[in-house]
Motif scaffolding. Structure first.
Motif, PDB file in Angstrom:
ATOM      1  N   THR A 125       5.847  -1.044  -7.568  1.00  0.00           N
ATOM      2  CA  THR A 125       5.031  -2.060  -8.245  1.00  0.00           C
ATOM      3  C   THR A 125       4.509  -3.097  -7.258  1.00  0.00           C
ATOM      4  OG1 THR A 125       6.893  -3.564  -8.718  1.00  0.00           O
ATOM      5  CG2 THR A 125       6.446  -1.806 -10.319  1.00  0.00           C
ATOM      6  N   ASP A 126       3.369  -3.658  -7.627  1.00  0.00           N
ATOM      7  CA  ASP A 126       2.779  -4.733  -6.851  1.00  0.00           C
ATOM      8  C   ASP A 126       1.824  -5.481  -7.771  1.00  0.00           C
ATOM      9  OD1 ASP A 126       2.691  -5.277  -3.629  1.00  0.00           O
ATOM     10  OD2 ASP A 126       0.876  -6.002  -4.611  1.00  0.00           O
ATOM     11  N   PHE A 178       3.448   4.362  -9.988  1.00  0.00           N
ATOM     12  CA  PHE A 178       2.839   3.133  -9.485  1.00  0.00           C
ATOM     13  C   PHE A 178       2.368   2.294 -10.675  1.00  0.00           C
ATOM     14  CE2 PHE A 178       2.248   6.130  -5.969  1.00  0.00           C
ATOM     15  CZ  PHE A 178       2.749   5.387  -4.907  1.00  0.00           C
ATOM     16  N   ALA A 179       2.683   1.009 -10.652  1.00  0.00           N
ATOM     17  CA  ALA A 179       2.296   0.141 -11.765  1.00  0.00           C
ATOM     18  C   ALA A 179       2.160  -1.296 -11.290  1.00  0.00           C
ATOM     19  CB  ALA A 179       3.329   0.221 -12.888  1.00  0.00           C
ATOM     20  N   GLU A 180       1.300  -2.040 -11.975  1.00  0.00           N
ATOM     21  CA  GLU A 180       1.136  -3.453 -11.667  1.00  0.00           C
ATOM     22  C   GLU A 180       2.304  -4.246 -12.240  1.00  0.00           C
ATOM     23  OE1 GLU A 180      -2.111  -7.098 -12.278  1.00  0.00           O
ATOM     24  OE2 GLU A 180      -2.596  -5.044 -12.893  1.00  0.00           O
ATOM     25  N   HIS A 181       2.862  -5.125 -11.443  1.00  0.00           N
ATOM     26  CA  HIS A 181       3.955  -5.989 -11.889  1.00  0.00           C
ATOM     27  C   HIS A 181       3.947  -7.233 -11.018  1.00  0.00           C
ATOM     28  CE1 HIS A 181       8.101  -7.552 -12.290  1.00  0.00           C
ATOM     29  NE2 HIS A 181       8.100  -6.981 -13.477  1.00  0.00           N
ATOM     30  N   ASN A 182       4.000  -8.387 -11.659  1.00  0.00           N
ATOM     31  CA  ASN A 182       3.968  -9.665 -10.946  1.00  0.00           C
ATOM     32  C   ASN A 182       5.354 -10.292 -11.010  1.00  0.00           C
ATOM     33  OD1 ASN A 182       3.529 -12.304 -10.028  1.00  0.00           O
ATOM     34  ND2 ASN A 182       1.458 -12.370 -10.885  1.00  0.00           N
ATOM     35  N   LEU A 183       6.001 -10.422  -9.874  1.00  0.00           N
ATOM     36  CA  LEU A 183       7.357 -10.967  -9.835  1.00  0.00           C
ATOM     37  C   LEU A 183       7.412 -12.410 -10.315  1.00  0.00           C
ATOM     38  CD1 LEU A 183       8.569  -9.531  -6.402  1.00  0.00           C
ATOM     39  CD2 LEU A 183       9.318  -8.810  -8.678  1.00  0.00           C
ATOM     40  N   ALA A 184       6.298 -13.121 -10.232  1.00  0.00           N
ATOM     41  CA  ALA A 184       6.284 -14.531 -10.628  1.00  0.00           C
ATOM     42  C   ALA A 184       6.234 -14.715 -12.134  1.00  0.00           C
ATOM     43  CB  ALA A 184       5.092 -15.238  -9.983  1.00  0.00           C
ATOM     44  N   THR A 185       5.760 -13.704 -12.877  1.00  0.00           N
ATOM     45  CA  THR A 185       5.546 -13.890 -14.318  1.00  0.00           C
ATOM     46  C   THR A 185       6.131 -12.783 -15.188  1.00  0.00           C
ATOM     47  OG1 THR A 185       3.375 -12.818 -14.121  1.00  0.00           O
ATOM     48  CG2 THR A 185       3.428 -15.217 -13.976  1.00  0.00           C
ATOM     49  N   ASP A 186       6.264 -11.572 -14.671  1.00  0.00           N
ATOM     50  CA  ASP A 186       6.664 -10.436 -15.513  1.00  0.00           C
ATOM     51  C   ASP A 186       8.177 -10.296 -15.594  1.00  0.00           C
ATOM     52  OD1 ASP A 186       4.015  -9.866 -16.011  1.00  0.00           O
ATOM     53  OD2 ASP A 186       3.852  -8.460 -14.336  1.00  0.00           O
ATOM     54  N   GLN A 243      -3.930   0.960  -5.662  1.00  0.00           N
ATOM     55  CA  GLN A 243      -4.823   2.105  -5.695  1.00  0.00           C
ATOM     56  C   GLN A 243      -4.701   2.929  -4.423  1.00  0.00           C
ATOM     57  OE1 GLN A 243      -6.487   3.291  -8.254  1.00  0.00           O
ATOM     58  NE2 GLN A 243      -7.103   5.021  -6.955  1.00  0.00           N
ATOM     59  N   GLN A 244      -4.615   2.268  -3.286  1.00  0.00           N
ATOM     60  CA  GLN A 244      -4.416   2.996  -2.032  1.00  0.00           C
ATOM     61  C   GLN A 244      -3.074   3.709  -2.038  1.00  0.00           C
ATOM     62  OE1 GLN A 244      -4.979   0.738   1.587  1.00  0.00           O
ATOM     63  NE2 GLN A 244      -4.016   2.303   2.858  1.00  0.00           N
ATOM     64  N   ALA A 245      -2.049   3.034  -2.571  1.00  0.00           N
ATOM     65  CA  ALA A 245      -0.721   3.648  -2.637  1.00  0.00           C
ATOM     66  C   ALA A 245      -0.750   4.907  -3.511  1.00  0.00           C
ATOM     67  CB  ALA A 245       0.293   2.646  -3.173  1.00  0.00           C
ATOM     68  N   THR A 259       0.805  -1.222   0.000  1.00  0.00           N
ATOM     69  CA  THR A 259       0.000   0.000   0.000  1.00  0.00           C
ATOM     70  C   THR A 259       0.839   1.274   0.000  1.00  0.00           C
ATOM     71  OG1 THR A 259      -0.216  -0.366   2.396  1.00  0.00           O
ATOM     72  CG2 THR A 259      -2.073  -0.999   1.022  1.00  0.00           C
ATOM     73  N   GLY A 260       2.150   1.147  -0.130  1.00  0.00           N
ATOM     74  CA  GLY A 260       2.985   2.293  -0.456  1.00  0.00           C
ATOM     75  C   GLY A 260       3.660   3.025   0.680  1.00  0.00           C
TER      76      GLY A 260
END
Length: 297
Positions: free
Chosen positions: A159-160, A218-226, A167-169, A134-135
Protein backbone atom coordinates in the motif's frame (compact mmCIF):
# COMPACT_ATOMS: atom_id res chain seq x y z
CA UNK A 1 -1.60 62.75 12.78
CA UNK A 2 2.08 62.13 13.41
CA UNK A 3 4.00 61.85 10.14
CA UNK A 4 5.82 58.61 9.39
CA UNK A 5 9.54 58.82 10.04
CA UNK A 6 10.97 56.82 7.11
CA UNK A 7 14.51 57.18 8.39
CA UNK A 8 13.48 55.60 11.69
CA UNK A 9 11.83 52.68 9.86
CA UNK A 10 14.90 52.16 7.70
CA UNK A 11 17.25 52.26 10.65
CA UNK A 12 15.06 49.80 12.55
CA UNK A 13 14.91 47.26 9.75
CA UNK A 14 18.63 47.58 9.15
CA UNK A 15 19.50 47.06 12.81
CA UNK A 16 20.10 43.54 14.18
CA UNK A 17 16.86 43.79 16.17
CA UNK A 18 14.95 44.85 13.08
CA UNK A 19 16.39 42.06 10.98
CA UNK A 20 15.52 39.55 13.69
CA UNK A 21 11.93 40.80 13.85
CA UNK A 22 11.63 40.69 10.07
CA UNK A 23 12.88 37.09 10.00
CA UNK A 24 10.39 36.18 12.73
CA UNK A 25 7.53 37.75 10.77
CA UNK A 26 8.52 35.94 7.58
CA UNK A 27 8.76 32.60 9.41
CA UNK A 28 5.35 33.14 10.99
CA UNK A 29 3.82 34.02 7.63
CA UNK A 30 5.36 30.91 6.07
CA UNK A 31 3.99 28.77 8.90
CA UNK A 32 0.48 30.18 8.39
CA UNK A 33 0.66 29.70 4.62
CA UNK A 34 1.70 26.05 5.02
CA UNK A 35 -1.03 25.43 7.60
CA UNK A 36 -3.65 26.81 5.21
CA UNK A 37 -2.31 24.79 2.28
CA UNK A 38 -2.31 21.53 4.23
CA UNK A 39 -5.76 22.21 5.71
CA UNK A 40 -7.15 22.89 2.24
CA UNK A 41 -5.64 19.68 0.84
CA UNK A 42 -7.11 17.68 3.69
CA UNK A 43 -10.59 19.16 3.48
CA UNK A 44 -10.88 19.11 -0.32
CA UNK A 45 -8.96 15.98 -1.30
CA UNK A 46 -8.73 13.96 1.91
CA UNK A 47 -4.92 13.84 1.99
CA UNK A 48 -3.53 14.67 5.40
CA UNK A 49 0.04 15.98 5.61
CA UNK A 50 -0.64 18.14 8.66
CA UNK A 51 1.42 15.99 11.01
CA UNK A 52 4.40 15.41 8.78
CA UNK A 53 7.76 16.65 10.06
CA UNK A 54 7.65 20.36 9.30
CA UNK A 55 11.26 21.00 8.22
CA UNK A 56 11.27 18.34 5.51
CA UNK A 57 7.75 19.25 4.44
CA UNK A 58 8.64 22.94 4.12
CA UNK A 59 11.61 22.16 1.88
CA UNK A 60 9.50 20.02 -0.42
CA UNK A 61 6.69 22.58 -0.60
CA UNK A 62 9.11 25.36 -1.57
CA UNK A 63 10.65 23.06 -4.17
CA UNK A 64 7.20 22.59 -5.65
CA UNK A 65 6.46 26.34 -5.53
CA UNK A 66 9.53 26.87 -7.71
CA UNK A 67 8.76 23.94 -10.03
CA UNK A 68 5.30 25.44 -10.67
CA UNK A 69 7.00 28.80 -11.35
CA UNK A 70 5.07 30.51 -8.57
CA UNK A 71 6.17 33.19 -6.13
CA UNK A 72 4.65 32.10 -2.84
CA UNK A 73 3.05 29.26 -0.93
CA UNK A 74 -0.25 31.16 -1.01
CA UNK A 75 -0.10 31.15 -4.81
CA UNK A 76 0.49 27.40 -4.71
CA UNK A 77 -2.51 26.97 -2.41
CA UNK A 78 -4.76 28.78 -4.87
CA UNK A 79 -3.60 26.61 -7.75
CA UNK A 80 -3.83 23.37 -5.77
CA UNK A 81 -7.43 24.09 -4.70
CA UNK A 82 -8.55 24.88 -8.25
CA UNK A 83 -6.42 22.49 -10.30
CA UNK A 84 -6.41 18.82 -9.32
CA UNK A 85 -3.48 18.05 -11.61
CA UNK A 86 -1.39 20.55 -9.62
CA UNK A 87 -2.51 18.85 -6.42
CA UNK A 88 -1.45 15.45 -7.80
CA UNK A 89 1.96 16.82 -8.76
CA UNK A 90 2.36 18.21 -5.25
CA UNK A 91 1.47 14.86 -3.67
CA UNK A 92 4.09 13.23 -5.87
CA UNK A 93 6.60 15.80 -4.69
CA UNK A 94 5.71 15.37 -1.01
CA UNK A 95 6.01 11.58 -1.18
CA UNK A 96 9.23 11.22 -3.16
CA UNK A 97 9.87 7.47 -3.57
CA UNK A 98 13.27 6.31 -2.31
CA UNK A 99 13.66 2.56 -2.67
CA UNK A 100 15.52 -0.23 -4.43
CA UNK A 101 15.49 -4.00 -4.75
CA UNK A 102 16.81 -5.73 -1.62
CA UNK A 103 17.68 -2.38 -0.07
CA UNK A 104 19.91 -2.99 2.96
CA UNK A 105 20.77 -6.57 1.93
CA UNK A 106 21.80 -7.54 5.47
CA UNK A 107 18.17 -7.01 6.56
CA UNK A 108 16.89 -9.48 3.97
CA UNK A 109 19.59 -11.98 4.91
CA UNK A 110 18.53 -11.67 8.55
CA UNK A 111 14.88 -12.09 7.46
CA UNK A 112 15.78 -15.40 5.84
CA UNK A 113 17.61 -16.59 8.93
CA UNK A 114 15.32 -15.42 11.75
CA UNK A 115 11.86 -14.66 10.38
CA UNK A 116 11.37 -17.31 7.69
CA UNK A 117 11.60 -20.19 10.24
CA UNK A 118 8.74 -18.55 12.17
CA UNK A 119 6.67 -18.12 9.01
CA UNK A 120 7.04 -21.80 8.19
CA UNK A 121 4.87 -22.60 11.21
CA UNK A 122 1.86 -20.72 9.79
CA UNK A 123 -0.67 -22.33 7.44
CA UNK A 124 -1.14 -19.02 5.67
CA UNK A 125 1.00 -15.86 5.67
CA UNK A 126 -0.12 -12.23 5.36
CA UNK A 127 2.53 -9.56 4.89
CA UNK A 128 1.92 -5.81 4.68
CA UNK A 129 4.38 -3.43 3.04
CA UNK A 130 3.12 -0.06 4.31
CA UNK A 131 4.38 2.84 2.20
CA UNK A 132 5.55 0.53 -0.59
CA UNK A 133 6.47 3.34 -3.01
CA UNK A 134 7.17 1.96 -6.50
CA UNK A 135 7.31 -1.63 -5.27
CA UNK A 136 10.95 -2.69 -5.47
CA UNK A 137 11.02 -4.02 -1.89
CA UNK A 138 7.69 -5.77 -2.41
CA UNK A 139 9.07 -7.76 -5.34
CA UNK A 140 12.19 -8.43 -3.28
CA UNK A 141 10.02 -10.02 -0.59
CA UNK A 142 8.13 -12.08 -3.18
CA UNK A 143 11.43 -13.41 -4.55
CA UNK A 144 12.69 -14.24 -1.06
CA UNK A 145 9.49 -16.10 -0.17
CA UNK A 146 9.60 -17.97 -3.49
CA UNK A 147 13.14 -19.18 -2.81
CA UNK A 148 12.14 -20.27 0.68
CA UNK A 149 9.12 -22.21 -0.62
CA UNK A 150 6.59 -19.92 1.09
CA UNK A 151 5.20 -17.76 -1.72
CA UNK A 152 2.31 -20.06 -2.62
CA UNK A 153 0.85 -19.75 0.88
CA UNK A 154 1.53 -16.05 1.20
CA UNK A 155 -0.38 -12.89 0.32
CA UNK A 156 1.58 -9.63 0.19
CA UNK A 157 -0.40 -6.40 0.63
CA UNK A 158 1.47 -3.41 -0.78
CA UNK A 159 0.00 0.00 0.00
CA UNK A 160 0.92 3.60 -0.57
CA UNK A 161 -0.85 6.98 -0.67
CA UNK A 162 0.74 7.86 -4.01
CA UNK A 163 -1.31 6.55 -6.93
CA UNK A 164 1.43 7.19 -9.48
CA UNK A 165 3.93 5.12 -7.52
CA UNK A 166 1.35 2.36 -7.03
CA UNK A 167 0.69 2.19 -10.76
CA UNK A 168 4.38 1.64 -11.47
CA UNK A 169 4.48 -0.98 -8.72
CA UNK A 170 1.51 -2.84 -10.25
CA UNK A 171 3.20 -2.93 -13.64
CA UNK A 172 6.44 -4.31 -12.20
CA UNK A 173 8.50 -2.45 -14.80
CA UNK A 174 11.82 -0.89 -13.78
CA UNK A 175 14.83 0.68 -15.50
CA UNK A 176 17.40 -1.79 -16.77
CA UNK A 177 20.22 0.53 -15.69
CA UNK A 178 19.59 -0.41 -12.04
CA UNK A 179 19.77 -4.18 -12.51
CA UNK A 180 23.50 -4.33 -11.80
CA UNK A 181 22.96 -2.75 -8.37
CA UNK A 182 19.88 -4.90 -7.73
CA UNK A 183 21.77 -8.07 -8.65
CA UNK A 184 24.54 -7.13 -6.21
CA UNK A 185 21.97 -6.48 -3.46
CA UNK A 186 20.20 -9.77 -4.22
CA UNK A 187 23.40 -11.80 -3.87
CA UNK A 188 24.39 -10.03 -0.66
CA UNK A 189 20.89 -10.70 0.70
CA UNK A 190 21.43 -14.44 0.33
CA UNK A 191 19.81 -15.00 -3.07
CA UNK A 192 20.09 -18.61 -4.19
CA UNK A 193 19.51 -18.35 -7.93
CA UNK A 194 20.38 -16.14 -10.86
CA UNK A 195 18.60 -12.83 -10.33
CA UNK A 196 17.92 -12.53 -14.08
CA UNK A 197 15.51 -15.49 -13.81
CA UNK A 198 12.97 -13.16 -12.21
CA UNK A 199 12.62 -10.60 -14.99
CA UNK A 200 12.55 -10.18 -18.75
CA UNK A 201 14.50 -7.35 -20.40
CA UNK A 202 12.66 -5.17 -22.90
CA UNK A 203 14.63 -2.36 -24.51
CA UNK A 204 15.70 -0.10 -21.59
CA UNK A 205 13.36 -1.67 -19.03
CA UNK A 206 12.77 -4.97 -17.29
CA UNK A 207 9.45 -6.51 -16.29
CA UNK A 208 9.23 -8.91 -13.37
CA UNK A 209 7.68 -12.33 -13.82
CA UNK A 210 3.86 -12.59 -13.50
CA UNK A 211 4.08 -15.38 -10.90
CA UNK A 212 5.53 -12.83 -8.47
CA UNK A 213 2.74 -10.28 -9.04
CA UNK A 214 0.09 -12.98 -8.64
CA UNK A 215 0.69 -13.03 -4.89
CA UNK A 216 0.72 -9.24 -4.40
CA UNK A 217 -2.28 -6.95 -3.81
CA UNK A 218 -1.58 -3.26 -4.49
CA UNK A 219 -3.95 -0.74 -2.93
CA UNK A 220 -4.11 2.89 -1.90
CA UNK A 221 -3.82 3.44 1.85
CA UNK A 222 -2.93 6.60 3.76
CA UNK A 223 -1.22 5.96 7.09
CA UNK A 224 -2.23 9.42 8.31
CA UNK A 225 -5.99 8.87 7.91
CA UNK A 226 -6.92 5.25 7.08
CA UNK A 227 -7.60 2.41 9.47
CA UNK A 228 -6.54 -1.22 9.84
CA UNK A 229 -7.90 -3.48 7.10
CA UNK A 230 -6.63 -6.96 8.00
CA UNK A 231 -4.54 -9.00 10.43
CA UNK A 232 -0.92 -9.59 9.43
CA UNK A 233 1.94 -11.85 10.40
CA UNK A 234 4.53 -9.34 9.19
CA UNK A 235 4.40 -5.56 8.67
CA UNK A 236 7.25 -3.71 7.01
CA UNK A 237 7.32 0.09 7.16
CA UNK A 238 10.87 1.23 6.54
CA UNK A 239 12.00 4.84 6.71
CA UNK A 240 8.49 6.19 6.26
CA UNK A 241 7.83 7.49 9.77
CA UNK A 242 10.97 9.62 9.76
CA UNK A 243 8.82 12.14 7.86
CA UNK A 244 6.11 12.18 10.58
CA UNK A 245 5.89 14.22 13.75
CA UNK A 246 5.48 12.52 17.14
CA UNK A 247 1.68 12.63 17.06
CA UNK A 248 1.37 10.96 13.66
CA UNK A 249 4.13 8.48 14.46
CA UNK A 250 2.21 7.37 17.56
CA UNK A 251 -0.96 6.98 15.52
CA UNK A 252 0.80 4.76 13.00
CA UNK A 253 2.33 2.60 15.72
CA UNK A 254 -1.18 2.14 17.09
CA UNK A 255 -2.38 1.12 13.64
CA UNK A 256 0.40 -1.44 13.29
CA UNK A 257 -0.16 -2.83 16.78
CA UNK A 258 -3.86 -3.30 15.99
CA UNK A 259 -3.03 -4.93 12.65
CA UNK A 260 -0.37 -7.41 13.82
CA UNK A 261 -1.27 -10.88 15.02
CA UNK A 262 0.18 -12.05 18.31
CA UNK A 263 3.89 -12.81 17.81
CA UNK A 264 3.69 -10.91 14.53
CA UNK A 265 6.82 -9.23 13.18
CA UNK A 266 7.27 -5.46 12.74
CA UNK A 267 10.18 -4.27 10.57
CA UNK A 268 11.17 -0.61 10.81
CA UNK A 269 13.78 1.44 8.98
CA UNK A 270 17.36 1.88 10.06
CA UNK A 271 16.66 5.39 11.40
CA UNK A 272 13.53 4.35 13.33
CA UNK A 273 12.94 2.70 16.68
CA UNK A 274 10.28 1.47 19.07
CA UNK A 275 11.86 3.51 21.86
CA UNK A 276 9.89 6.42 23.26
CA UNK A 277 6.61 5.18 21.76
CA UNK A 278 3.55 4.11 23.72
CA UNK A 279 3.94 0.58 22.34
CA UNK A 280 7.53 -0.24 23.26
CA UNK A 281 6.41 -2.68 25.98
CA UNK A 282 4.26 -4.56 23.46
CA UNK A 283 7.28 -5.83 21.53
CA UNK A 284 10.53 -7.67 22.04
CA UNK A 285 13.50 -7.16 19.73
CA UNK A 286 14.10 -9.99 17.30
CA UNK A 287 17.11 -8.15 15.92
CA UNK A 288 18.05 -4.80 17.47
CA UNK A 289 20.52 -3.88 14.75
CA UNK A 290 18.01 -4.37 11.92
CA UNK A 291 15.08 -2.83 13.87
CA UNK A 292 12.97 -5.99 13.76
CA UNK A 293 10.50 -6.56 16.59
CA UNK A 294 8.07 -9.29 17.63
CA UNK A 295 4.71 -8.42 19.17
CA UNK A 296 4.25 -10.07 22.55
CA UNK A 297 1.04 -8.44 23.82
Amino acid sequence: MTPIDHEQITSTTESPQGESQLATNLAEREHIEIDLLLEGMHRLYGYDFRNYARASLTRRIWHHVHSEKLGSISALQERVLHDRSCFERLVQNLSIPVTEMFRDPHLFRMFREKVVPLLRTYPYIRIWHAGCSTGEEVYSMAILLHEEGLLDKARIYATDMNNRSLQQAREGVFGIERMQLYTKNYLEAGGTRSFSEYYTARYQSVIFQPFLRKHIIFAEHNLATDRSFNEFNVILCRNVMIYFDDKLRERVHGLFHESLSRFGILVLGSKESMQFTGYSDSYEPLDRMEKVYRKIN
